[in-house]
Design an enzyme around this catalytic site. Structure first.
Site, PDB file in Angstrom:
ATOM      1  N   THR A  92       0.820  -1.208   0.000  1.00 12.74           N
ATOM      2  CA  THR A  92       0.000   0.000   0.000  1.00 12.74           C
ATOM      3  C   THR A  92       0.854   1.258   0.000  1.00 12.74           C
ATOM      4  OG1 THR A  92      -1.519   1.266   1.402  1.00 12.74           O
ATOM      5  CG2 THR A  92      -0.105  -0.284   2.524  1.00 12.74           C
ATOM      6  N   ASP A  93       0.278   2.351  -0.487  1.00 10.31           N
ATOM      7  CA  ASP A  93       0.976   3.644  -0.426  1.00 10.31           C
ATOM      8  C   ASP A  93       1.089   4.163   1.010  1.00 10.31           C
ATOM      9  OD1 ASP A  93      -1.707   4.305  -0.048  1.00 10.31           O
ATOM     10  OD2 ASP A  93      -1.800   5.766  -1.682  1.00 10.31           O
ATOM     11  N   GLU A  94       0.324   3.562   1.922  1.00 11.94           N
ATOM     12  CA  GLU A  94       0.330   4.066   3.304  1.00 11.94           C
ATOM     13  C   GLU A  94       1.664   3.836   4.010  1.00 11.94           C
ATOM     14  OE1 GLU A  94      -3.033   3.229   5.701  1.00 11.94           O
ATOM     15  OE2 GLU A  94      -4.406   3.274   4.007  1.00 11.94           O
ATOM     16  N   TYR A 140      -1.806  -0.573  11.157  1.00 13.25           N
ATOM     17  CA  TYR A 140      -1.957  -1.235   9.846  1.00 13.25           C
ATOM     18  C   TYR A 140      -0.790  -0.894   8.924  1.00 13.25           C
ATOM     19  CZ  TYR A 140      -3.314  -1.686   4.953  1.00 13.25           C
ATOM     20  OH  TYR A 140      -3.301  -1.961   3.602  1.00 13.25           O
ATOM     21  N   LYS A 191       2.226  -3.283   7.325  1.00 16.59           N
ATOM     22  CA  LYS A 191       2.477  -3.464   5.882  1.00 16.59           C
ATOM     23  C   LYS A 191       3.922  -3.045   5.550  1.00 16.59           C
ATOM     24  CE  LYS A 191       0.054  -4.597   3.048  1.00 16.59           C
ATOM     25  NZ  LYS A 191      -0.330  -5.947   2.518  1.00 16.59           N
TER      26      LYS A 191
HETATM   27  P1  NAD Z   1      -9.692  -7.396   2.400  1.00 18.46           P
HETATM   28  O1  NAD Z   1      -9.709  -7.129   3.867  1.00 18.46           O
HETATM   29  O2  NAD Z   1     -10.931  -7.162   1.603  1.00 18.46           O
HETATM   30  O3  NAD Z   1      -9.243  -8.913   2.136  1.00 18.46           O
HETATM   31  C1  NAD Z   1      -8.213  -9.534   2.852  1.00 18.46           C
HETATM   32  C2  NAD Z   1      -8.377 -11.047   2.730  1.00 18.46           C
HETATM   33  O4  NAD Z   1      -7.288 -11.671   3.437  1.00 18.46           O
HETATM   34  C3  NAD Z   1      -9.674 -11.583   3.345  1.00 18.46           C
HETATM   35  O5  NAD Z   1     -10.302 -12.475   2.461  1.00 18.46           O
HETATM   36  C4  NAD Z   1      -9.209 -12.286   4.615  1.00 18.46           C
HETATM   37  O6  NAD Z   1     -10.033 -13.387   4.993  1.00 18.46           O
HETATM   38  C5  NAD Z   1      -7.828 -12.747   4.194  1.00 18.46           C
HETATM   39  N1  NAD Z   1      -6.969 -12.997   5.361  1.00 18.46           N
HETATM   40  C6  NAD Z   1      -6.840 -12.256   6.484  1.00 18.46           C
HETATM   41  N2  NAD Z   1      -5.988 -12.842   7.353  1.00 18.46           N
HETATM   42  C7  NAD Z   1      -5.544 -13.977   6.746  1.00 18.46           C
HETATM   43  C8  NAD Z   1      -4.645 -15.004   7.110  1.00 18.46           C
HETATM   44  N3  NAD Z   1      -4.007 -14.993   8.296  1.00 18.46           N
HETATM   45  N4  NAD Z   1      -4.418 -16.009   6.238  1.00 18.46           N
HETATM   46  C9  NAD Z   1      -5.060 -16.048   5.040  1.00 18.46           C
HETATM   47  N5  NAD Z   1      -5.938 -15.108   4.644  1.00 18.46           N
HETATM   48  C10 NAD Z   1      -6.171 -14.083   5.477  1.00 18.46           C
HETATM   49  O7  NAD Z   1      -8.477  -6.542   1.840  1.00 18.46           O
HETATM   50  P2  NAD Z   1      -8.263  -5.878   0.408  1.00 18.46           P
HETATM   51  O8  NAD Z   1      -8.764  -4.493   0.441  1.00 18.46           O
HETATM   52  O9  NAD Z   1      -8.709  -6.812  -0.656  1.00 18.46           O
HETATM   53  O10 NAD Z   1      -6.658  -5.782   0.408  1.00 18.46           O
HETATM   54  C11 NAD Z   1      -5.881  -6.843  -0.152  1.00 18.46           C
HETATM   55  C12 NAD Z   1      -4.420  -6.442  -0.089  1.00 18.46           C
HETATM   56  O11 NAD Z   1      -4.215  -5.223  -0.801  1.00 18.46           O
HETATM   57  C13 NAD Z   1      -3.890  -6.190   1.319  1.00 18.46           C
HETATM   58  O12 NAD Z   1      -2.585  -6.707   1.398  1.00 18.46           O
HETATM   59  C14 NAD Z   1      -3.884  -4.672   1.451  1.00 18.46           C
HETATM   60  O13 NAD Z   1      -2.897  -4.248   2.356  1.00 18.46           O
HETATM   61  C15 NAD Z   1      -3.557  -4.271   0.021  1.00 18.46           C
HETATM   62  N6  NAD Z   1      -4.022  -2.944  -0.412  1.00 18.46           N
HETATM   63  C16 NAD Z   1      -5.328  -2.594  -0.289  1.00 18.46           C
HETATM   64  C17 NAD Z   1      -5.763  -1.362  -0.773  1.00 18.46           C
HETATM   65  C18 NAD Z   1      -7.206  -0.944  -0.690  1.00 18.46           C
HETATM   66  O14 NAD Z   1      -7.530   0.186  -1.051  1.00 18.46           O
HETATM   67  N7  NAD Z   1      -8.128  -1.793  -0.246  1.00 18.46           N
HETATM   68  C19 NAD Z   1      -4.837  -0.487  -1.353  1.00 18.46           C
HETATM   69  C20 NAD Z   1      -3.497  -0.883  -1.454  1.00 18.46           C
HETATM   70  C21 NAD Z   1      -3.104  -2.116  -0.993  1.00 18.46           C
HETATM   71  O1  TDX Z   2     -17.031   6.258   7.226  1.00 15.61           O
HETATM   72  C1  TDX Z   2     -15.940   6.706   6.898  1.00 15.61           C
HETATM   73  N1  TDX Z   2     -15.789   8.067   6.773  1.00 15.61           N
HETATM   74  C2  TDX Z   2     -14.617   8.647   6.406  1.00 15.61           C
HETATM   75  O2  TDX Z   2     -14.540   9.885   6.303  1.00 15.61           O
HETATM   76  C3  TDX Z   2     -14.789   5.860   6.613  1.00 15.61           C
HETATM   77  C4  TDX Z   2     -14.925   4.364   6.750  1.00 15.61           C
HETATM   78  C5  TDX Z   2     -13.621   6.472   6.235  1.00 15.61           C
HETATM   79  N2  TDX Z   2     -13.521   7.809   6.128  1.00 15.61           N
HETATM   80  C6  TDX Z   2     -12.262   8.420   5.630  1.00 15.61           C
HETATM   81  C7  TDX Z   2     -10.974   7.930   6.230  1.00 15.61           C
HETATM   82  C8  TDX Z   2     -10.003   8.064   5.061  1.00 15.61           C
HETATM   83  O3  TDX Z   2      -9.544   9.403   4.972  1.00 15.61           O
HETATM   84  O4  TDX Z   2     -12.204   8.035   4.242  1.00 15.61           O
HETATM   85  C9  TDX Z   2     -10.856   7.782   3.833  1.00 15.61           C
HETATM   86  C10 TDX Z   2     -10.745   6.345   3.332  1.00 15.61           C
HETATM   87  O5  TDX Z   2     -10.916   5.483   4.462  1.00 15.61           O
HETATM   88  P1  TDX Z   2     -10.763   3.891   4.344  1.00 15.61           P
HETATM   89  O6  TDX Z   2     -11.722   3.358   3.351  1.00 15.61           O
HETATM   90  O7  TDX Z   2     -10.796   3.343   5.732  1.00 15.61           O
HETATM   91  O8  TDX Z   2      -9.332   3.740   3.653  1.00 15.61           O
HETATM   92  P2  TDX Z   2      -7.838   4.180   4.101  1.00 15.61           P
HETATM   93  O9  TDX Z   2      -7.713   4.296   5.572  1.00 15.61           O
HETATM   94  O10 TDX Z   2      -7.443   5.340   3.252  1.00 15.61           O
HETATM   95  O11 TDX Z   2      -7.038   2.858   3.650  1.00 15.61           O
HETATM   96  C11 TDX Z   2      -7.367   2.185   2.404  1.00 15.61           C
HETATM   97  O12 TDX Z   2      -6.438   2.489   1.404  1.00 15.61           O
HETATM   98  C12 TDX Z   2      -5.129   1.967   1.553  1.00 15.61           C
HETATM   99  C13 TDX Z   2      -7.451   0.679   2.602  1.00 15.61           C
HETATM  100  O13 TDX Z   2      -8.387   0.376   3.625  1.00 15.61           O
HETATM  101  C14 TDX Z   2      -6.100   0.106   2.931  1.00 15.61           C
HETATM  102  O14 TDX Z   2      -6.161  -1.311   3.011  1.00 15.61           O
HETATM  103  C15 TDX Z   2      -5.133   0.487   1.847  1.00 15.61           C
HETATM  104  O15 TDX Z   2      -3.848   0.086   2.188  1.00 15.61           O
END
Ligand code: NAD
Ligand code: TDX
Length: 332
Positions: free
Chosen positions: A121-123, A148, A152
């Protein structure tokens, strides 16, 4: 790539990746997923049984991971605890899955000499000021803010160390905020869409000026496939689609697309340590590997995402009540 092992393939991004791979290639896919609250088996419905298998188990289970890595030609590692708010409440599963799980996987990868792509992630770079013109690049210093993002960042460091010290053929990608179908309703965009469908108001943390750099999940996954096929082991690629927008403006767009008044928003407690702004410079990926995003209009992508949640209530309804109860407890 004959057989891919996809960890976390029952989650948001992983399930979209699995559908994409099975639709567009001849590869077989094994998903290893612990089926936590974030997984949804319905996200894997309808996949071809002769090329797809779901294994329920943890990336921290060394014997299971070893056996599955032995079967695979390449591994794509999505599995993680992914929600910042949860990590603030209980960091333990983040340390366990994101750090120990990645370590466990790396040890098996090292034993079997398998190609790995690690999803990050960019975080990991922390945040930028709202008035800072710069963006994250592959050389930006790691500076994570939340449990988190710290977990990562740790996992990225392990992958880098295993690549350098043991010659593991690993690539890493750091992507910005994803949106699209099959995202858990705890996350910002699906939470607001499903609130409005339920007659509730969107919830904005604090003043809502925090900026996120939005990318459609299919564009993220297209980039992952490109890196898997053409990326250079040992390299890190940043994935982003120039989609910066503040949270207030995203909610305004959702309200407008769903036919609600612009001021129908509740301001709720801010997230402790809330990162201000993320912004990705993806020029390395574009120049070296020729990737470009397909979803160039965030508005069109958001409209399609709203339609998906309207048409798939059976997918998200079971998780909505518990999710909102958790937010209510935190005054969010
Ligand atoms: P998500 O929470 O929707 O899915 C995560 C999955 O991992 C789930 O199916 C969960 O059951 C599984 N999991 C959790 N713990 C586990 C374990 N111990 N063993 C096996 N499986 C396990 O997450 P997502 O949003 O799909 O994110 C997927 C990946 O992408 C993560 O690594 C996250 O850090 C990265 N990522 C997410 C975003 C975003 O915006 N959502 C952005 C950048 C990177
Ligand atoms: O109800 C809400 N209201 C609100 O203002 C929620 C759930 C979030 N927010 C804000 C917090 C953040 O500024 O919105 C923005 C996005 O929030 P999230 O969806 O929780 O995402 P963020 O914390 O930015 O992280 C996401 O992007 C990077 C993913 O959850 C991560 O897994 C990924 O690494």
């Amino acid at each position: 790539m004959a057989t891919l092992l996809v960890t976390g393939g029952a989650g948001f991004i992983g399930s979209n990746f699995v559908h994409r791979v099975l639709e567009r290639t001849d590869s077989s896919v094994i998903v290893l997923d612990a089926m936590t609250y974030a997984a949804n088996e319905a996200s894997l419905a309808g996949l071809p049984a002769d090329r797809f298998r779901l294994v329920r188990g943890s990336v921290c289970d060394a014997d299971l991971v070893d056996a599955l890595v032995a079967e695979a030609d390449a591994v794509v590692h999505f599995a993680a605890e992914s929600h910042n708010d949860n990590s603030l409440e209980d960091p333990y599963p983040f340390v366990d899955t994101n750090i120990v799980g990645t370590f466990t996987l790396l040890q098996a990868i090292r034993r079997h000499g398998t190609r790995l792509h690690h999803i990050s992630t960019d975080e990991v770079y922390g945040d930028l000021a709202l008035d800072d013109p710069s963006r994250f690049t592959p050389t930006t210093r790691y500076n994570p803010s939340s449990p988190y993002s710290a977990s990562k960042a740790s996992s990225d460091m392990l992958v880098r160390a295993w690549a350098r010290s043991y010659g593991v053929a690993a690539t890493i990608s750091n992507c910005s905020n994803n949106y699209g179908p099959r995202q858990h309703v705890e996350k910002f965009i699906p939470r607001q869409i499903t609130n409005i469908i339920d007659g509730l108001r969107p919830r904005l943390y604090g003043a809502g000026l925090n900026v996120r750099d939005w990318i459609h999940v299919d564009d993220h996954n297209a980039a992952v496939w490109t890196i898997l096929e053409h990326g250079t082991p040992g390299e890190t690629y940043l994935i982003g689609a120039d989609g910066e927008m503040n949270n207030r403006d995203v909610i305004a767009m959702i309200l407008e697309l769903m036919g609600e008044p612009a001021d129908a928003v509740d301001h709720v407690n801010d997230r402790p340590g809330h990162d201000l702004r993320y912004a990705i410079d993806s020029s390395k990926l574009r120049a070296e590997l020729g990737w470009a995003p397909h979803y160039t209009s965030f508005r069109d992508g958001l409209r399609a995402t709203i339609d998906w949640y309207r048409g798939h209530e059976e997918w998200w309804r079971p998780m909505k009540r518990a999710t909102e109860a958790g937010y209510a407890r935190r005054g969010q």
